[in-house]
Design an enzyme around this catalytic site. Structure first.
Site: not given
Ligand SMILES: C[S@@+](CC[C@H](N)C(=O)[O-])C[C@H]1O[C@@H](n2cnc3c(N)ncnc32)[C@H](O)[C@@H]1O
Length: 317
Positions: A218, A222, A224, A244, A256
């Site tokens: 994504g 944001d 979160n 992951l 995470k």
């Molecule tokens: C900053 S995060 C965005 C968070 C957002 N609130 C969401 O619901 O995805 C950016 C992107 O990194 C990926 N991501 C972040 N942490 C992850 C994890 N632990 N496992 C898998 N994908 C992750 C996701 O695709 C996520 O949308």
């Protein structure tokens, strides 16, 4: 002793060994030229007409020796400089040799795995966060270009604020190589059954990467505020999803959620190392508090907190 005595006395006979004008003890300068025919050579090779005091003799002798050794000193300095330069060069060579050898032995083998940054969340971000996302994307691009197993990199739903910001601050993006920058949504470009949305809220935990699949990240910064948005999207669209396997290796706080570039780099590292733990710890900065499971010790054992993730543009989520 007068200044006259000094100039009449011990001339250092050879050219270039004494400056033509010798300052006397009081700092006055007298020419030594006119004294030539009155000179007498002393026992220590220093010429004089009138006897000099011990101190003056010593001083002149020292001056003479100092002059005589000028070339030697210059030579020594030159040798020292050259030695240091050689040492620096050989250190550089051995470093480059190390990485050079690695690169030569392990040729770049592109992976068939498709990795997509889904830029369809543009409306949900303020400009400041769009700029952060832009930096994270730049980082993904640079890392992919130098990876041993670069992925098939896609930016989908590209437009809006992100595109404007890229046009403004990084015009070179239009010439980026080995990347597909598309305005289409990923679902228009890739078969549904190949898609796996990476999202920390998925109950499914990745164990392996399937290089026939297209993994989606994504494109969102944001802090979160839109918790679970990508998981909901994946469920609604009926596509695969997975998180992951961080929890298996990293001592976590409740969250995470990683930044886009960290997820991207972990995938690249996993393709190279085939080991999640190694991949995590080669990518996640120590200052984020990532601690291997079992090695955590109370207060320092917090990990990957949102606050810390915001410290740096390219780390921010
Ligand atoms: C900053 S995060 C965005 C968070 C957002 N609130 C969401 O619901 O995805 C950016 C992107 O990194 C990926 N991501 C972040 N942490 C992850 C994890 N632990 N496992 C898998 N994908 C992750 C996701 O695709 C996520 O949308």
């Amino acid at each position: 002793m007068s200044s006259e005595t000094l100039t009449e006395s011990p001339e250092v006979p050879t050219e270039n060994t004494m400056p033509p004008d010798i300052p006397d003890v009081e700092g006055k300068v007298k020419s030594s030229d006119s004294q030539v025919d009155r000179q007498v050579e002393g026992s220590d090779g220093v010429e004089c007409l009138e006897p000099l005091s011990k101190r003056q003799r010593k001083k002149l002798l020292k001056q003479k020796q100092w002059e005589e050794q000028k070339d030697l000193r210059r030579q020594k300095r030159k040798e020292k400089r050259q030695k240091r330069k050689l040492e620096r060069q050989s250190k550089l060579d051995s470093n480059n040799e190390g990485s050079g050898r690695k690169r030569m032995r392990r040729e770049v083998v592109p992976s068939t795995l498709r990795l997509i940054v889904d830029c369809s969340f543009d409306d949900l971000m303020v400009l400041k966060d769009v700029k952060k996302l832009h930096k994270q994307i730049q980082r993904c691009y640079a890392e992919n270009r130098k990876a041993f197993h670069p992925v098939q990199f896609y930016l989908t739903s590209h437009g809006g604020q992100l595109k404007s910001n890229m046009n403004e601050n990084d015009k070179g993006w239009v010439n980026w190589k080995d990347i597909q920058i598309r305005t289409e949504h990923y679902s228009e470009l890739i078969k549904k059954e190949d898609l796996v949305y990476l999202t920390s809220d998925s109950p499914d935990v990745l164990s392996e990467l399937d290089e026939k699949k297209a993994y989606v990240i994504g494109g969102l910064v944001d802090h979160n505020h839109h918790k679970g948005i990508t998981y909901k999207k994946a469920v609604e669209q009926g596509i695969g999803h997975a998180q992951l396997p961080l929890g298996n290796f990293v001592k976590m706080n409740s969250r995470k959620v990683l930044a886009v570039n960290h997820v991207f780099e972990i995938i690249l590292a996993y393709l190279e190392k085939r080991d999640w733990k190694e991949a995590f710890f080669s990518v996640l900065p120590q200052r984020k508090g990532a601690v291997p499971l079992g090695e955590a010790n109370n207060s320092s054992a917090h990990a990957l907190s949102e606050k810390e993730g915001e410290d740096n543009d390219s780390d921010s989520n």
